[in-house]
Design a protein around this motif. Sequence first.
Motif, PDB file in Angstrom:
ATOM      1  N   GLY A  18      11.038  20.883   9.790  1.00  0.00           N
ATOM      2  CA  GLY A  18      10.665  19.478   9.961  1.00  0.00           C
ATOM      3  C   GLY A  18       9.393  19.114   9.216  1.00  0.00           C
ATOM      4  N   THR A  19       8.410  20.011   9.254  1.00  0.00           N
ATOM      5  CA  THR A  19       7.149  19.752   8.557  1.00  0.00           C
ATOM      6  C   THR A  19       7.342  19.740   7.046  1.00  0.00           C
ATOM      7  N   LEU A  20       8.085  20.720   6.538  1.00  0.00           N
ATOM      8  CA  LEU A  20       8.337  20.748   5.095  1.00  0.00           C
ATOM      9  C   LEU A  20       9.130  19.534   4.639  1.00  0.00           C
ATOM     10  N   PHE A  21      10.117  19.118   5.434  1.00  0.00           N
ATOM     11  CA  PHE A  21      10.894  17.937   5.076  1.00  0.00           C
ATOM     12  C   PHE A  21      10.017  16.689   5.068  1.00  0.00           C
ATOM     13  N   SER A  22       9.242  16.502   6.131  1.00  0.00           N
ATOM     14  CA  SER A  22       8.412  15.289   6.206  1.00  0.00           C
ATOM     15  C   SER A  22       7.322  15.303   5.147  1.00  0.00           C
ATOM     16  N   TRP A  23       6.760  16.469   4.852  1.00  0.00           N
ATOM     17  CA  TRP A  23       5.725  16.533   3.819  1.00  0.00           C
ATOM     18  C   TRP A  23       6.314  16.222   2.449  1.00  0.00           C
ATOM     19  N   GLY A  24       7.434  16.843   2.129  1.00  0.00           N
ATOM     20  CA  GLY A  24       8.043  16.612   0.822  1.00  0.00           C
ATOM     21  C   GLY A  24       8.507  15.180   0.643  1.00  0.00           C
ATOM     22  N   ALA A  25       9.165  14.636   1.658  1.00  0.00           N
ATOM     23  CA  ALA A  25       9.616  13.248   1.569  1.00  0.00           C
ATOM     24  C   ALA A  25       8.428  12.288   1.542  1.00  0.00           C
ATOM     25  N   GLY A  26       7.393  12.588   2.324  1.00  0.00           N
ATOM     26  CA  GLY A  26       6.207  11.733   2.336  1.00  0.00           C
ATOM     27  C   GLY A  26       5.496  11.718   0.995  1.00  0.00           C
ATOM     28  N   GLN A  27       5.367  12.884   0.375  1.00  0.00           N
ATOM     29  CA  GLN A  27       4.727  12.949  -0.948  1.00  0.00           C
ATOM     30  C   GLN A  27       5.560  12.195  -1.988  1.00  0.00           C
ATOM     31  N   THR A  28       6.875  12.351  -1.920  1.00  0.00           N
ATOM     32  CA  THR A  28       7.752  11.674  -2.865  1.00  0.00           C
ATOM     33  C   THR A  28       7.667  10.162  -2.710  1.00  0.00           C
ATOM     34  N   LEU A  29       7.741   9.681  -1.484  1.00  0.00           N
ATOM     35  CA  LEU A  29       7.661   8.235  -1.250  1.00  0.00           C
ATOM     36  C   LEU A  29       6.273   7.695  -1.591  1.00  0.00           C
ATOM     37  N   SER A  58       2.852  -0.121   1.699  1.00  0.00           N
ATOM     38  CA  SER A  58       4.187   0.439   1.471  1.00  0.00           C
ATOM     39  C   SER A  58       4.156   1.970   1.427  1.00  0.00           C
ATOM     40  N   ALA A  59       3.091   2.545   0.899  1.00  0.00           N
ATOM     41  CA  ALA A  59       2.970   4.005   0.877  1.00  0.00           C
ATOM     42  C   ALA A  59       2.786   4.551   2.290  1.00  0.00           C
ATOM     43  N   HIS A  60       2.002   3.844   3.110  1.00  0.00           N
ATOM     44  CA  HIS A  60       1.844   4.264   4.507  1.00  0.00           C
ATOM     45  C   HIS A  60       3.174   4.178   5.242  1.00  0.00           C
ATOM     46  N   ALA A  61       3.934   3.116   4.991  1.00  0.00           N
ATOM     47  CA  ALA A  61       5.237   2.967   5.628  1.00  0.00           C
ATOM     48  C   ALA A  61       6.176   4.092   5.201  1.00  0.00           C
ATOM     49  N   GLY A  62       6.141   4.438   3.929  1.00  0.00           N
ATOM     50  CA  GLY A  62       6.971   5.536   3.447  1.00  0.00           C
ATOM     51  C   GLY A  62       6.610   6.860   4.091  1.00  0.00           C
ATOM     52  N   ARG A  63       5.322   7.102   4.245  1.00  0.00           N
ATOM     53  CA  ARG A  63       4.892   8.348   4.886  1.00  0.00           C
ATOM     54  C   ARG A  63       5.281   8.374   6.363  1.00  0.00           C
ATOM     55  N   LEU A  64       5.215   7.219   7.041  1.00  0.00           N
ATOM     56  CA  LEU A  64       5.634   7.167   8.441  1.00  0.00           C
ATOM     57  C   LEU A  64       7.141   7.394   8.583  1.00  0.00           C
ATOM     58  N   VAL A  65       7.919   6.815   7.670  1.00  0.00           N
ATOM     59  CA  VAL A  65       9.368   7.043   7.689  1.00  0.00           C
ATOM     60  C   VAL A  65       9.669   8.517   7.459  1.00  0.00           C
ATOM     61  N   ALA A  66       8.963   9.132   6.532  1.00  0.00           N
ATOM     62  CA  ALA A  66       9.161  10.554   6.259  1.00  0.00           C
ATOM     63  C   ALA A  66       8.762  11.405   7.463  1.00  0.00           C
ATOM     64  N   LEU A  67       7.682  11.041   8.145  1.00  0.00           N
ATOM     65  CA  LEU A  67       7.278  11.767   9.347  1.00  0.00           C
ATOM     66  C   LEU A  67       8.357  11.686  10.415  1.00  0.00           C
ATOM     67  N   GLY A  68       8.864  10.488  10.643  1.00  0.00           N
ATOM     68  CA  GLY A  68       9.926  10.328  11.629  1.00  0.00           C
ATOM     69  C   GLY A  68      11.182  11.098  11.257  1.00  0.00           C
ATOM     70  N   ALA A  69      11.539  11.069   9.988  1.00  0.00           N
ATOM     71  CA  ALA A  69      12.730  11.806   9.544  1.00  0.00           C
ATOM     72  C   ALA A  69      12.533  13.308   9.693  1.00  0.00           C
ATOM     73  N   GLY A  70      11.341  13.803   9.399  1.00  0.00           N
ATOM     74  CA  GLY A  70      11.066  15.227   9.566  1.00  0.00           C
ATOM     75  C   GLY A  70      11.130  15.660  11.012  1.00  0.00           C
ATOM     76  N   VAL A  71      10.614  14.835  11.908  1.00  0.00           N
ATOM     77  CA  VAL A  71      10.690  15.148  13.345  1.00  0.00           C
ATOM     78  C   VAL A  71      12.149  15.139  13.789  1.00  0.00           C
ATOM     79  N   MET A  72      12.929  14.173  13.298  1.00  0.00           N
ATOM     80  CA  MET A  72      14.352  14.115  13.647  1.00  0.00           C
ATOM     81  C   MET A  72      15.088  15.360  13.162  1.00  0.00           C
TER      82      MET A  72
END
Length: 136
Positions: A18-29, A58-72
Amino acid sequence: MKRLFFAACRVALGFGVGTLFSWGAGQTLQDLFAPNVPRPSTNDPEAVAQFLTALPASAHAGRLVALGAGVMVGCALVRRLSRIRPVEAWALALLFGLGAVADVLRVPHGNALSIATVAIILPAAWMGIRLASRRR
């Protein structure tokens, strides 16, 4: 004892994935929405706070979406791996929540972003657990 060890391994695996997914998606977004904002060269709380203030909403929103997706993803993985024990997924949700609280206490995010960062954990964990639940 063996069941406790395997439960801890499942929670650790879920946290890592979950952490790797949210970090990678957050950095990408973040790179997609704010390509001209350079990352800090050190993990200093002051440098990170300046970096966060330079990011657009928009970058903060992307990082929050990535955090939520990683937790999911992490909670769904743990829920799927632990046959009938959803308590492991909720333990992982607690771990993600404690990590979010530690993050907002270490680096000042501002009130709205701090609240959003901590508040997204519970609904995302619930969605991940419900998505992976074997009972419908």
